[in-house]
Design a protein around this motif. Structure first.
Motif, PDB file in Angstrom:
ATOM      1  N   ASN A 173       0.799  -1.059   0.073  1.00  0.00           N
ATOM      2  CA  ASN A 173      -0.143  -0.061   0.119  1.00  0.00           C
ATOM      3  C   ASN A 173       0.951   1.262   0.179  1.00  0.00           C
ATOM      4  OD1 ASN A 173      -3.001  -1.375   0.602  1.00  0.00           O
ATOM      5  ND2 ASN A 173      -1.340  -1.986   2.218  1.00  0.00           N
ATOM      6  N   ALA A 174       0.194   2.456  -0.175  1.00  0.00           N
ATOM      7  CA  ALA A 174       0.779   3.661  -0.025  1.00  0.00           C
ATOM      8  C   ALA A 174       0.355   4.276   1.278  1.00  0.00           C
ATOM      9  CB  ALA A 174       0.740   4.684  -1.207  1.00  0.00           C
ATOM     10  N   VAL A 175       0.900   5.050   1.987  1.00  0.00           N
ATOM     11  CA  VAL A 175       0.444   5.606   3.115  1.00  0.00           C
ATOM     12  C   VAL A 175       0.256   7.155   3.043  1.00  0.00           C
ATOM     13  CG1 VAL A 175       0.912   5.883   5.687  1.00  0.00           C
ATOM     14  CG2 VAL A 175       1.369   3.655   4.619  1.00  0.00           C
ATOM     15  N   VAL A 176      -0.716   7.859   3.706  1.00  0.00           N
ATOM     16  CA  VAL A 176      -0.799   9.143   4.149  1.00  0.00           C
ATOM     17  C   VAL A 176      -1.198   9.023   5.601  1.00  0.00           C
ATOM     18  CG1 VAL A 176      -2.016  11.049   3.870  1.00  0.00           C
ATOM     19  CG2 VAL A 176      -1.781   9.765   2.059  1.00  0.00           C
ATOM     20  N   TRP A 177       0.080   9.846   6.548  1.00  0.00           N
ATOM     21  CA  TRP A 177      -0.070   9.730   7.851  1.00  0.00           C
ATOM     22  C   TRP A 177       0.015  11.110   8.534  1.00  0.00           C
ATOM     23  CZ3 TRP A 177       5.360   8.643  10.229  1.00  0.00           C
ATOM     24  CH2 TRP A 177       5.340   8.524  11.752  1.00  0.00           C
ATOM     25  N   LYS A 178      -1.088  10.850   9.372  1.00  0.00           N
ATOM     26  CA  LYS A 178      -1.179  12.301  10.099  1.00  0.00           C
ATOM     27  C   LYS A 178      -0.829  12.033  11.731  1.00  0.00           C
ATOM     28  CE  LYS A 178      -4.343  14.090  12.917  1.00  0.00           C
ATOM     29  NZ  LYS A 178      -3.561  14.892  13.896  1.00  0.00           N
ATOM     30  N   PRO A 179       0.497  12.377  11.885  1.00  0.00           N
ATOM     31  CA  PRO A 179       0.731  12.241  13.249  1.00  0.00           C
ATOM     32  C   PRO A 179       0.104  13.416  14.228  1.00  0.00           C
ATOM     33  CG  PRO A 179       2.589  12.701  11.832  1.00  0.00           C
ATOM     34  CD  PRO A 179       1.491  13.071  11.200  1.00  0.00           C
ATOM     35  N   ALA A 180       0.204  12.988  15.378  1.00  0.00           N
ATOM     36  CA  ALA A 180      -0.602  13.886  16.548  1.00  0.00           C
ATOM     37  C   ALA A 180       0.381  15.030  16.415  1.00  0.00           C
ATOM     38  CB  ALA A 180      -0.366  13.328  18.007  1.00  0.00           C
ATOM     39  N   THR A 181      -0.182  16.348  16.493  1.00  0.00           N
ATOM     40  CA  THR A 181       0.222  17.801  16.487  1.00  0.00           C
ATOM     41  C   THR A 181       1.213  17.903  17.633  1.00  0.00           C
ATOM     42  OG1 THR A 181      -1.875  18.455  15.611  1.00  0.00           O
ATOM     43  CG2 THR A 181      -0.196  20.145  16.104  1.00  0.00           C
ATOM     44  N   GLU A 182       0.687  17.272  18.944  1.00  0.00           N
ATOM     45  CA  GLU A 182       1.492  17.061  20.336  1.00  0.00           C
ATOM     46  C   GLU A 182       2.990  16.737  19.902  1.00  0.00           C
ATOM     47  OE1 GLU A 182      -1.390  16.337  20.102  1.00  0.00           O
ATOM     48  OE2 GLU A 182      -2.837  17.244  21.522  1.00  0.00           O
ATOM     49  N   THR A 183       3.152  15.577  18.930  1.00  0.00           N
ATOM     50  CA  THR A 183       4.362  14.940  19.073  1.00  0.00           C
ATOM     51  C   THR A 183       4.607  14.528  17.755  1.00  0.00           C
ATOM     52  OG1 THR A 183       3.004  13.037  19.318  1.00  0.00           O
ATOM     53  CG2 THR A 183       3.920  13.648  21.249  1.00  0.00           C
ATOM     54  N   LYS A 201       9.530   7.499  -3.674  1.00  0.00           N
ATOM     55  CA  LYS A 201       8.853   8.746  -3.323  1.00  0.00           C
ATOM     56  C   LYS A 201       7.368   8.456  -3.337  1.00  0.00           C
ATOM     57  CE  LYS A 201      11.844  11.995  -5.466  1.00  0.00           C
ATOM     58  NZ  LYS A 201      11.973  13.340  -6.183  1.00  0.00           N
ATOM     59  N   GLY A 202       6.618   9.111  -2.504  1.00  0.00           N
ATOM     60  CA  GLY A 202       5.209   9.042  -2.473  1.00  0.00           C
ATOM     61  C   GLY A 202       4.494   7.933  -1.717  1.00  0.00           C
ATOM     62  N   VAL A 203       5.407   6.649  -1.318  1.00  0.00           N
ATOM     63  CA  VAL A 203       4.551   5.522  -0.674  1.00  0.00           C
ATOM     64  C   VAL A 203       4.414   5.978   0.700  1.00  0.00           C
ATOM     65  CG1 VAL A 203       5.517   3.120   0.070  1.00  0.00           C
ATOM     66  CG2 VAL A 203       5.944   3.899  -2.205  1.00  0.00           C
ATOM     67  N   VAL A 204       5.179   6.967   1.418  1.00  0.00           N
ATOM     68  CA  VAL A 204       4.569   7.398   2.490  1.00  0.00           C
ATOM     69  C   VAL A 204       4.579   8.856   2.316  1.00  0.00           C
ATOM     70  CG1 VAL A 204       5.254   7.673   5.193  1.00  0.00           C
ATOM     71  CG2 VAL A 204       5.401   5.258   3.882  1.00  0.00           C
ATOM     72  N   ASN A 205       3.843   9.485   2.987  1.00  0.00           N
ATOM     73  CA  ASN A 205       3.436  10.716   3.003  1.00  0.00           C
ATOM     74  C   ASN A 205       3.232  11.379   4.260  1.00  0.00           C
ATOM     75  OD1 ASN A 205       3.444  11.387  -0.015  1.00  0.00           O
ATOM     76  ND2 ASN A 205       2.308   9.846   0.198  1.00  0.00           N
ATOM     77  N   VAL A 206       3.804  12.227   4.901  1.00  0.00           N
ATOM     78  CA  VAL A 206       3.397  12.856   6.271  1.00  0.00           C
ATOM     79  C   VAL A 206       2.807  14.168   6.121  1.00  0.00           C
ATOM     80  CG1 VAL A 206       4.426  13.076   8.550  1.00  0.00           C
ATOM     81  CG2 VAL A 206       5.366  11.219   7.077  1.00  0.00           C
ATOM     82  N   VAL A 207       1.443  14.242   6.632  1.00  0.00           N
ATOM     83  CA  VAL A 207       0.891  15.575   6.503  1.00  0.00           C
ATOM     84  C   VAL A 207       0.726  16.128   7.938  1.00  0.00           C
ATOM     85  CG1 VAL A 207      -1.043  16.680   5.696  1.00  0.00           C
ATOM     86  CG2 VAL A 207      -0.134  14.925   4.569  1.00  0.00           C
ATOM     87  N   PHE A 208       1.149  17.038   8.513  1.00  0.00           N
ATOM     88  CA  PHE A 208       1.189  17.292   9.982  1.00  0.00           C
ATOM     89  C   PHE A 208      -0.203  18.350   9.950  1.00  0.00           C
ATOM     90  CE2 PHE A 208       5.828  16.809   9.445  1.00  0.00           C
ATOM     91  CZ  PHE A 208       5.928  15.822  10.598  1.00  0.00           C
ATOM     92  N   GLY A 209      -0.786  18.229  11.167  1.00  0.00           N
ATOM     93  CA  GLY A 209      -1.931  19.280  11.317  1.00  0.00           C
ATOM     94  C   GLY A 209      -2.838  18.890  12.286  1.00  0.00           C
ATOM     95  N   LYS A 210      -4.248  19.307  12.532  1.00  0.00           N
ATOM     96  CA  LYS A 210      -5.003  19.015  13.223  1.00  0.00           C
ATOM     97  C   LYS A 210      -5.836  17.778  12.788  1.00  0.00           C
ATOM     98  CE  LYS A 210      -4.958  22.816  16.402  1.00  0.00           C
ATOM     99  NZ  LYS A 210      -5.065  24.278  16.252  1.00  0.00           N
ATOM    100  N   GLY A 211      -6.462  17.269  13.762  1.00  0.00           N
ATOM    101  CA  GLY A 211      -7.748  16.278  13.389  1.00  0.00           C
ATOM    102  C   GLY A 211      -8.656  16.808  12.562  1.00  0.00           C
ATOM    103  N   SER A 212      -9.067  18.150  12.924  1.00  0.00           N
ATOM    104  CA  SER A 212     -10.305  18.861  12.458  1.00  0.00           C
ATOM    105  C   SER A 212     -10.223  19.288  11.130  1.00  0.00           C
ATOM    106  CB  SER A 212     -10.725  20.030  13.345  1.00  0.00           C
ATOM    107  OG  SER A 212      -9.352  20.593  13.523  1.00  0.00           O
TER     108      SER A 212
END
Ligand code: UN1
Length: 498
Positions: A173-183, A201-212
């Motif tokens: 699979n490829a992944v879009v990952w939202k980690p917790a903004t605190e950590t 490239k593009g197999v894992v993507n990390v997008v930081f930000g709020k759940g909302s």
């Protein structure tokens, strides 16, 4: 000021193998001292869409890479994590607050998961099975789902991310990952490791930000076919409802109200050690933390005395100072929540034996510290005996028998972890059969799950899926049944059977 260990003032999103600046930022604060460590982007739905589009493209190619080769990337990821274990552990302590010894343990959990899942690249077993028809072959195989979304919590910023992303990756699979903004720091570090390990490239993507913003956009995005979420019940229920509408697969890992049962024949010193470690480790901020002790009346007083004596010895403070055994609470909201339960417990008639207050003054002034707390004479239906507090608070519930202990254990909304201390083999087997949690420990506390076993819970803890273990692959794969007829004629299943 740039942190010496981190060497950057701003984290960046990781999309299509590029390090992308954010439009807006928020501060990542060290809970031990209130100091800003770094800034993290606050991304939006547009960033999520970019990540999904790139993931979609990358996944098509990635799925065609033989699984053992995909697994080799994970092997390199694990090796890099191992080389950087100490640095990662220090950063983890800074962003999350857990004491260094536990941070090292958490990083190790991620390393273990990398090596375990890299082995899975040569398994990913399906089944071959006889067909009911002559000259016909039948098999089942795991197939990647496509683009998967993972949403991870602040209490285990790296371990839980590895439980979810590594099986997803090895399965193609490829992944879009939202980690917790605190950590977000460990996520940033893991993204760098993915890059260095040669993950395309593009197999894992990390997008930081709020759940909302980010989480919501992921849940609503039609091209994300799986959401794997660990976090609060409230958020999980919302995610499940939306995913249900879209017929999107969703794996939820949520709350716990875990109990240690101490029987009258238990090794009490061992029980005390197990309770302290699982109740006050990570300041009680584990889904698996012990927050109830169900104790046989005959040993209640002795257990209380010994617990109090050992709690006195707990050293509390910044986790980077290795003389401390208990670190801070993640943030002020966390402190407020724990504080509220002090009044709730007292008003319900529970007896406060130790702790119960926010620690202030001196070295505690700028951090978020709560004193390890013990309530006793708690009845099973009190709110402090029912609700997840997520802090260093334990409620002692006295009972008369094993049957009653099991009933009390099972009488909560959640079903993650449970434990029993006893020397009686008959009680051990009865308890492991009747305790209704997804994880059961015998003569050990409620924490300490190992990555090659399924992690998760029953009832309000989840929705039937499991993180880690080979079972995690079920979340990130679809089953395909393949029938190959080599008879050269039409054979009709269920009909042309003699
Ligand atoms: C969590 O609290 O969400 O078993 C994860 C444990 C750890 C993982 C906890 N290995 O406590």
């Amino acid at each position: 000021m740039t942190d010496a260990l981190l060497k950057t003032e701003k984290l960046r999103n990781f999309i299509d193998g590029e390090w992308v600046e954010g439009k807006e930022y928020t501060a990542v604060v060290n809970p031990a001292n209130g100091k800003t460590i770094v800034d993290v982007p606050l991304s939006d739905g547009g960033d999520v869409n970019k990540a999904v589009q790139t993931a979609k493209k990358a996944q098509k190619e990635w799925a065609l890479v033989p699984a053992p080769q995909r697994a080799e990337v994970l092997l390199r990821v694990g090796t890099l994590m191992k080389e950087r274990k100490e640095r990662l552990a220090q950063l983890l302590t800074m962003e999350n607050g857990k004491v260094l010894e536990e941070a090292r343990g958490e990083v190790q959990e991620g390393i273990d998961m990398a090596f375990y899942m890299s082995g899975e690249g040569r398994r990913l077993f399906g089944q071959t099975t006889p067909s009911e028809l002559k000259d016909k072959f039948a098999m089942s195989q795991r197939c990647p789902v496509g683009v998967v979304g993972i949403i991870t919590p602040w209490n285990f910023p790296i371990a839980i991310a590895t439980w979810k992303s590594f099986p997803a990756i090895v399965a193609g699979n490829a992944v879009v990952w939202k980690p917790a903004t605190e950590t977000p720091i460990l996520a940033f570090e893991l993204a760098k490791i993915f890059e260095e390990a040669g993950l395309p490239k593009g197999v894992v993507n990390v997008v930081f930000g709020k759940g909302s913003a980010v989480g919501d956009a992921m849940v609503h995005h039609k091209d994300i076919r799986v959401i794997s979420f660990t976090g609060s019940n409230e958020t999980g229920r919302g995610i499940a409802a939306e995913c249900g509408q879209q017929l999107k697969k969703v794996s939820l890992e949520m709350g716990g109200k875990n109990a240690v049962i101490v029987m009258d024949d238990a090794d009490l010193n061992l029980a005390v050690e197990g309770i302290l470690w699982s109740a006050f480790g990570t300041s009680g901020q584990r889904c698996t933390a012990c927050s109830r002790v169900i104790v046989h009346k005959d040993v209640k007083e002795t257990l209380e005395e010994r617990l109090l004596a050992e709690m006195e010895k707990l050293t509390i403070g910044d986790g980077l100072d290795e003389s401390n055994k208990v670190g801070p609470i993640i943030n002020k909201d966390g402190i407020e929540k724990v504080k509220r339960y002090m009044d709730i417990g007292k008003n319900e008639g529970a007896k406060l034996l130790a702790g119960g207050y926010v620690m202030n003054g001196g070295k505690y002034t700028d951090g978020n510290y709560f004193a390890p707390t013990l309530f006793t004479d708690v009845t099973p239906d009190m709110r402090i005996g029912q609700e997840e507090i997520f802090g260093p608070v334990v409620s002692l519930i006295p009972v008369d028998s094993l049957e009653e202990a099991i009933e009390v254990n099972n009488g909560v909304e959640f079903g993650l972890s449970s434990s029993i201390f006893t020397g009686d083999i008959n009680r051990v087997f009865q308890a492991q059969r009747d305790l209704d949690t997804g994880i059961v420990y015998v003569n050990a506390g409620t924490t300490g799950a190992e990555i090659h076993l399924p992690f998760g819970g029953t009832k309000g803890t989840g929705n039937g899926h499991r993180d880690s273990g080979v079972q995690a692959l079920d979340v990130f794969t679809e089953w395909k049944a393949v029938y190959i007829d080599y008879s050269g004629k039409l054979q009709r299943a269920q009909i042309d059977v003699e």
